[in-house]
Design a protein around this motif. Structure first.
Motif, PDB file in Angstrom:
ATOM      1  N   GLN A  34       0.845  -1.184   0.007  1.00  0.00           N
ATOM      2  CA  GLN A  34       0.277   0.076   0.093  1.00  0.00           C
ATOM      3  C   GLN A  34       0.966   1.154  -0.028  1.00  0.00           C
ATOM      4  OE1 GLN A  34      -2.559   1.138   3.618  1.00  0.00           O
ATOM      5  NE2 GLN A  34      -4.089   1.079   2.004  1.00  0.00           N
ATOM      6  N   TYR A  88      -2.980   3.598  -2.805  1.00  0.00           N
ATOM      7  CA  TYR A  88      -3.058   2.496  -3.783  1.00  0.00           C
ATOM      8  C   TYR A  88      -2.528   1.320  -3.348  1.00  0.00           C
ATOM      9  CZ  TYR A  88      -3.077   0.241  -8.421  1.00  0.00           C
ATOM     10  OH  TYR A  88      -3.404  -0.476  -9.574  1.00  0.00           O
ATOM     11  N   THR A  89      -3.278  -0.073  -3.580  1.00  0.00           N
ATOM     12  CA  THR A  89      -2.755  -1.330  -3.102  1.00  0.00           C
ATOM     13  C   THR A  89      -2.616  -1.999  -4.138  1.00  0.00           C
ATOM     14  OG1 THR A  89      -4.098  -0.830  -0.853  1.00  0.00           O
ATOM     15  CG2 THR A  89      -3.354  -2.972  -1.657  1.00  0.00           C
ATOM     16  N   LEU A  92      -5.482  -8.272  -5.135  1.00  0.00           N
ATOM     17  CA  LEU A  92      -5.658  -7.071  -4.353  1.00  0.00           C
ATOM     18  C   LEU A  92      -4.990  -5.854  -4.788  1.00  0.00           C
ATOM     19  CD1 LEU A  92      -4.746  -8.580  -0.826  1.00  0.00           C
ATOM     20  CD2 LEU A  92      -6.885  -7.727  -1.302  1.00  0.00           C
ATOM     21  N   TYR A 140      -8.567   1.066  -1.341  1.00  0.00           N
ATOM     22  CA  TYR A 140      -9.279   0.652  -0.432  1.00  0.00           C
ATOM     23  C   TYR A 140      -9.466   1.532   0.743  1.00  0.00           C
ATOM     24  CZ  TYR A 140      -8.417  -3.362  -3.439  1.00  0.00           C
ATOM     25  OH  TYR A 140      -8.230  -4.239  -4.218  1.00  0.00           O
ATOM     26  N   THR A 141     -10.839   2.114   1.185  1.00  0.00           N
ATOM     27  CA  THR A 141     -10.897   2.563   2.448  1.00  0.00           C
ATOM     28  C   THR A 141     -10.897   1.716   3.527  1.00  0.00           C
ATOM     29  OG1 THR A 141     -13.483   2.359   2.050  1.00  0.00           O
ATOM     30  CG2 THR A 141     -12.414   4.382   1.343  1.00  0.00           C
ATOM     31  N   TRP A 183      -8.922  -1.397   4.233  1.00  0.00           N
ATOM     32  CA  TRP A 183      -7.857  -2.385   4.028  1.00  0.00           C
ATOM     33  C   TRP A 183      -7.985  -3.623   4.443  1.00  0.00           C
ATOM     34  CZ3 TRP A 183      -3.039  -3.256   1.408  1.00  0.00           C
ATOM     35  CH2 TRP A 183      -2.091  -3.766   1.981  1.00  0.00           C
ATOM     36  N   ARG A 204     -10.970  -5.465   3.014  1.00  0.00           N
ATOM     37  CA  ARG A 204     -10.680  -6.145   1.366  1.00  0.00           C
ATOM     38  C   ARG A 204      -9.917  -7.541   1.626  1.00  0.00           C
ATOM     39  NH1 ARG A 204     -12.876  -6.463  -3.299  1.00  0.00           N
ATOM     40  NH2 ARG A 204     -11.413  -6.696  -5.005  1.00  0.00           N
ATOM     41  N   TYR A 228     -10.538 -11.303   0.385  1.00  0.00           N
ATOM     42  CA  TYR A 228      -9.380 -12.028  -0.460  1.00  0.00           C
ATOM     43  C   TYR A 228      -9.273 -13.489   0.212  1.00  0.00           C
ATOM     44  CZ  TYR A 228      -4.744 -13.227  -1.946  1.00  0.00           C
ATOM     45  OH  TYR A 228      -3.539 -13.691  -2.570  1.00  0.00           O
TER      46      TYR A 228
END
Length: 157
Positions: free
Chosen positions: A70, A75-76, A124, A128-129, A131, A134, A138
């Motif tokens: 991240q 951005y991830t 991924l 993402y707000t 993390w 998400r 996954y």
């Protein structure tokens, strides 16, 4: 009541329990799968744009590892996925290299361990707000019964 306490203590100690000719052996695997995860210069180290970053990773058992970054903009993205044996590894293996790129600032990196292969259709990647939420999706998509996550960080100048 005393019998239940003795039985419970036996289960919690992960040993062999023998009850009047019946022997039950089991192993509880609740320890971490990732024992060490850090950049080659140590957690919190500074790298300059264009420098190579490697990661030291020690696993307690074989499995699949996905490296997820991240960047400072939120951005991830996934760097790589590997199947690794138990022991200490330098990532990336071989001649492949991870080279630092903009944006400068704090880069968080997670190693996500699963005992089986990660989901092929799920990656991924994005901003993402949530993390952690998400990451849970996954892991659910992977069907992993056993997983572990370790996080480290470094700075890019």
């Amino acid at each position: 009541m005393r019998f239940l306490l003795v039985l419970l203590a036996g289960f919690l100690s992960a040993c062999t329990v023998t009850l009047e000719g019946l022997t039950l052996t089991y192993r509880l695997g609740y320890g971490p799968a990732i024992l060490r995860f850090e950049p080659d210069r140590g957690a919190g180290a500074t790298y300059f744009l264009g420098e190579e970053v490697r990661f030291l990773l020690t696993l307690a058992e074989p499995g699949w590892v996905s490296l997820v970054v991240q960047d400072p903009d939120g951005y991830t993205y996934e760097l790589d996925r590997f199947h690794l044996e138990r022991g200490t590894h330098v990532l990336p293996p071989g001649a492949y290299r991870y080279t630092t790129a903009p944006p400068p600032g704090l880069h968080r990196v997670r190693a996500v361990y699963t005992e089986g292969p990660p989901p092929m259709g799920v990656r991924l990647e994005g901003v993402y707000t949530g993390w952690d939420a998400r990451l849970r999706l996954y892991l659910e998509a992977s069907g992993a019964r056993r997983y572990d996550v370790a996080e480290t960080h470094f700075y890019v100048r």
